[in-house]
Design an enzyme around this catalytic site. Structure first.
Site, PDB file in Angstrom:
ATOM      1  N   ASP A   1     -34.294  12.191  17.384  1.00 49.33           N
ATOM      2  CA  ASP A   1     -34.694  10.807  16.645  1.00 49.33           C
ATOM      3  C   ASP A   1     -33.802  10.723  15.081  1.00 49.33           C
ATOM      4  O   ASP A   1     -33.500  12.113  14.711  1.00 49.33           O
ATOM      5  CB  ASP A   1     -35.797  10.708  16.495  1.00 49.33           C
TER       6      ASP A   1
ATOM      7  N   GLU B   1     -39.005  14.780  15.171  1.00 47.90           N
ATOM      8  CA  GLU B   1     -39.146  15.144  13.794  1.00 47.90           C
ATOM      9  C   GLU B   1     -39.141  15.060  12.484  1.00 47.90           C
ATOM     10  O   GLU B   1     -39.569  15.622  12.055  1.00 47.90           O
ATOM     11  CB  GLU B   1     -37.367  15.971  13.957  1.00 47.90           C
TER      12      GLU B   1
HETATM   13 ZN   LIG Z   1     -33.148  16.368  10.491  1.00 52.20          ZN
END
Ligand SMILES: [Zn+2]
Length: 411
Positions: free
Chosen positions: A82, A177
């Site tokens: 992401d 993340e």
């Molecule tokens: Zn990163």
């Protein structure tokens, strides 16, 4: 190899994988799976036959061991798919400044966006390199598609060069993340790795074995509410109590006044009425003691302010977010030692650093998979000025290959 890691990177950055903290699904955005599916396809093409996307959007794959030694630790290589919600990741148009000769880089899609040497002195180390940027209207996504491209290129190299001896290597690409949920649904048993590395750092040559320790603090204030016409000597306005607490925060302890190894106290939300108010903070420090003393200070300030409001009350709640991974990594010094050695063998001077934030690795470390963070080469993360050079990505690929060799050699 040069073409390979850069070509991969350019393929991945045009796929929009922005995560969304407001979503409660995993992955937070369905579009992250578009990159996951492409990566699985490419891993299968390389010949990694167990590559697959799971229902949470994670990619798992195994490079089988090719050594006769059966005591080589299983190493996990991890990167996140992401990109940050801070800036648009839709319709990324990567630009390449070939053989960079110094000076500021003006981005063609928005001439007001300039990567200035004065703001990014690391540009001085990039002379002669091919620098990849966005066109200035989006972020680039080097965080962390550089890490993804590097692991993919290294996987291709390892599979195609059976003379390079290595143990079992597990690849893990995570979603979300950037919104702190990167490893929520990781199946560590299925992963079956002993140690890990996230390829999610910045400057070439660095290994990071430290993150912040992080808590969230919530202060809920209950004031004394009364009709303002009859308030004399009685009203205790919760909004004003909250403001007084904020006013008493030490001025030198905010993120805007701290750097390197200093922690901070940072208000992130205020809401309130006369009757009740709520203050939300994040507290960060590299040590547990530092974290606790900052929280004690915050409660001390609250108590003092409350002494002026005898009819009011408060609650003070601390919630753990993540912990400095150094606590875990120090028990397995070979993780960082091997990374430093691999960086040296790949032709760089290794440097050890700490991260003023958290990574997938900081959480994985406490879940039972000790994980250090290796450079991926990108700079100016989460902004339209993000950049990475092909040469630094190639250095990261070399580092991964040397790392795989080292774990085998030392087993
Ligand atoms: Zn990163």
């Amino acid at each position: 190899m040069a073409a390979s890691v850069t070509d991969r990177f350019l393929r991945y950055v045009v796929i929009d994988t922005q995560s969304d903290a407001a979503s409660s699904t995993q992955p937070s955005t369905e579009k992250q799976k578009n990159l996951g599916r492409l990566l699985v396809e490419e891993l299968l093409e390389i010949g990694i036959s167990d590559a697959h996307l799971d229902e949470h959007g994670y990619v798992y794959a195994t490079i089988p061991s090719n050594t006769v030694k059966n005591n080589v630790p299983v190493i996990c290589l991890c990167a996140h798919m992401d990109t940050a919600p801070d800036f648009s990741g839709t319709n990324v148009k990567p630009q390449i400044v070939r053989n960079y000769q110094g000076g500021d880089i003006r981005l063609p899609g928005d001439p007001s966006q300039v990567i200035r040497v004065a703001d990014h002195p690391v540009l001085k180390d990039q002379i002669g390199n091919d620098i990849i940027t966005s066109d200035g209207t989006t972020l680039l996504g080097a965080d962390d598609k550089a890490g993804i491209a590097e692991i993919m290129a290294a996987a291709g190299l390892l599979v195609n060069n059976p003379d390079i001896r290595h143990g079992t290597i597990r690849i893990l690409f995570t979603t979300d993340e950037e919104i702190g949920r990167g490893v929520d649904k990781v199946d560590l048993k299925k992963l079956g790795a002993d140690f890990g590395y996230t390829m999610d750092g910045e400057t070439a040559g660095t290994v990071e074995d430290e993150t912040f320790s992080a808590d969230a603090v919530e202060i809920a204030i209950k004031g004394v509410a009364i009709h303002p016409g009859f308030a004399y000597g009685k009203m205790e306005n919760a909004i004003k109590i909250a403001a007084a607490i904020l006013e008493h925060l030490p001025k030198d302890m905010g993120p805007e006044m701290t750097k390197d190894r200093d922690g901070f106290i940072h208000p992130v939300n205020v809401s309130g009425t006369m009757e009740k108010a709520k203050l939300s903070f994040i507290v960060r420090d590299f040590t547990e003691d530092g974290l606790k003393s900052k929280e004690a200070l915050l409660e001390e300030i609250t108590k003092k302010v409350m002494q002026g409001y005898l009819g009011s009350s408060y609650t003070f709640t601390v919630r753990e977010q993540y912990r400095n991974m150094k606590i875990v990594l120090d028990q397995h010094p070979e993780i960082v030692a091997n990374a430093m050695e691999a960086i040296g063998r790949a032709g760089m001077t290794p440097a050890r650093g700490s991260i003023r934030g958290g990574t997938d690795g900081s959480r994985l470390s406490f879940m039972g998979l000790p994980c250090a963070n290796i450079f991926a080469g990108g700079h100016a993360f989460h902004s339209p000025l993000e950049f990475v050079s092909s040469q630094d990505m190639e250095r990261a690929v070399k580092t991964i290959v040397e790392l795989a060799k080292l774990w085998e050699e030392r087993a």
